[in-house]
Scaffold this active site. Structure first.
Site, PDB file in Angstrom:
ATOM      1  N   ASP A  94      16.428  31.030 -29.887  1.00 33.82           N
ATOM      2  CA  ASP A  94      15.469  29.747 -29.123  1.00 33.82           C
ATOM      3  C   ASP A  94      16.775  29.215 -28.395  1.00 33.82           C
ATOM      4  O   ASP A  94      17.816  28.961 -28.750  1.00 33.82           O
ATOM      5  CB  ASP A  94      14.816  28.735 -30.066  1.00 33.82           C
TER       6      ASP A  94
ATOM      7  N   ASN B 236       2.601  27.417 -32.304  1.00 28.47           N
ATOM      8  CA  ASN B 236       2.152  26.461 -31.553  1.00 28.47           C
ATOM      9  C   ASN B 236       0.911  27.022 -30.720  1.00 28.47           C
ATOM     10  O   ASN B 236       1.061  28.132 -29.782  1.00 28.47           O
ATOM     11  CB  ASN B 236       3.260  25.750 -30.854  1.00 28.47           C
TER      12      ASN B 236
ATOM     13  N   VAL C  76       5.082  27.749 -23.808  1.00 32.62           N
ATOM     14  CA  VAL C  76       5.288  29.047 -22.942  1.00 32.62           C
ATOM     15  C   VAL C  76       3.916  29.897 -23.551  1.00 32.62           C
ATOM     16  O   VAL C  76       3.587  30.042 -24.661  1.00 32.62           O
ATOM     17  CB  VAL C  76       6.525  29.799 -23.493  1.00 32.62           C
TER      18      VAL C  76
ATOM     19  N   HIS D 222       4.023  33.505 -29.567  1.00 30.25           N
ATOM     20  CA  HIS D 222       5.446  33.665 -30.301  1.00 30.25           C
ATOM     21  C   HIS D 222       5.338  32.956 -31.577  1.00 30.25           C
ATOM     22  O   HIS D 222       4.901  32.112 -31.656  1.00 30.25           O
ATOM     23  CB  HIS D 222       6.648  33.098 -29.363  1.00 30.25           C
TER      24      HIS D 222
ATOM     25  N   HIS E 276       7.689  31.017 -34.090  1.00 32.39           N
ATOM     26  CA  HIS E 276       8.907  30.456 -34.428  1.00 32.39           C
ATOM     27  C   HIS E 276       9.492  30.640 -36.081  1.00 32.39           C
ATOM     28  O   HIS E 276       8.631  30.400 -36.784  1.00 32.39           O
ATOM     29  CB  HIS E 276       8.935  28.630 -34.211  1.00 32.39           C
TER      30      HIS E 276
HETATM   31  P1  AMP Z   1       6.623  26.471 -27.664  1.00 36.29           P
HETATM   32  O1  AMP Z   1       6.737  25.136 -27.387  1.00 36.29           O
HETATM   33  O2  AMP Z   1       5.991  26.950 -29.111  1.00 36.29           O
HETATM   34  O3  AMP Z   1       5.634  26.957 -26.722  1.00 36.29           O
HETATM   35  O4  AMP Z   1       7.828  27.170 -27.735  1.00 36.29           O
HETATM   36  C1  AMP Z   1       8.424  27.645 -26.604  1.00 36.29           C
HETATM   37  C2  AMP Z   1      10.101  27.780 -26.898  1.00 36.29           C
HETATM   38  O5  AMP Z   1      10.624  28.684 -26.251  1.00 36.29           O
HETATM   39  C3  AMP Z   1      10.741  26.625 -26.987  1.00 36.29           C
HETATM   40  O6  AMP Z   1      11.271  26.152 -28.302  1.00 36.29           O
HETATM   41  C4  AMP Z   1      11.847  26.713 -26.048  1.00 36.29           C
HETATM   42  O7  AMP Z   1      13.035  25.959 -26.325  1.00 36.29           O
HETATM   43  C5  AMP Z   1      11.978  28.369 -25.920  1.00 36.29           C
HETATM   44  N1  AMP Z   1      12.489  28.876 -24.495  1.00 36.29           N
HETATM   45  C6  AMP Z   1      12.318  28.470 -23.486  1.00 36.29           C
HETATM   46  N2  AMP Z   1      12.921  29.386 -22.714  1.00 36.29           N
HETATM   47  C7  AMP Z   1      13.550  30.171 -23.399  1.00 36.29           C
HETATM   48  C8  AMP Z   1      14.486  31.005 -23.013  1.00 36.29           C
HETATM   49  N3  AMP Z   1      14.912  31.498 -21.866  1.00 36.29           N
HETATM   50  N4  AMP Z   1      15.066  31.712 -24.043  1.00 36.29           N
HETATM   51  C9  AMP Z   1      15.135  31.531 -25.456  1.00 36.29           C
HETATM   52  N5  AMP Z   1      14.252  30.516 -25.762  1.00 36.29           N
HETATM   53  C10 AMP Z   1      13.468  29.737 -24.951  1.00 36.29           C
END
Ligand code: AMP
Length: 113
Positions: free
Chosen positions: A29, A86, A95, A99, A101
């Site tokens: 992340d 999430n 996003v 995914h 975590h």
């Molecule tokens: P969520 O809030 O569960 O949708 O998690 C999305 C995660 O993606 C967050 O923890 C961000 O820090 C991570 N994230 C966003 N852009 C990137 C990226 N380019 N590379 C790695 N992680 C990312």
């Protein structure tokens, strides 16, 4: 339009990839919330868990097995780790590409804030 994760999968954006399978990819992340914070992402762009169907049963299982393997590789096998998915606005999803975590390296609170 592609999400940031699709761009990582397609190698259009850089990422710190720690493991990969035919149907998933795992990368660090960019804003780690714990000393170890890896995202395990299906290559198929399923928007979120609630959008998955029974057709995705196999890849959903692979994501969890991959998450456990990533945790072991991160050295979290004994100390423990947390898996988070999430889903939607109240779930903290930012996003819209499913995914998992994998978080570890510190004690986690329960219930989550
Ligand atoms: P969520 O809030 O569960 O949708 O998690 C999305 C995660 O993606 C967050 O923890 C961000 O820090 C991570 N994230 C966003 N852009 C990137 C990226 N380019 N590379 C790695 N992680 C990312």
């Amino acid at each position: 339009m592609k999400t940031v994760f699709e761009k990582i999968i397609d190698r259009e954006l850089p990422a710190d990839v720690v493991a990969e399978g035919d149907r998933w990819i795992a990368f660090r992340d960019i804003h780690p919330a714990a000393p170890a914070h890896v995202l395990v992402v299906p290559k198929k762009p399923i928007a979120r868990l609630a959008a998955a169907t029974s057709a995705e049963q196999g890849v959903l299982g692979e994501l969890l097995l991959a998450a456990a393997e990533v945790a072991r590789r991160e050295g979290l096998g004994e100390s423990g780790f947390r898996i988070v998915i999430n889903n939607g606005p109240d779930g903290g999803e930012t996003v819209p590409h499913l995914h998992v975590h994998v978080l570890g390296g510190r004690a986690m609170n329960w219930p989550p804030g």
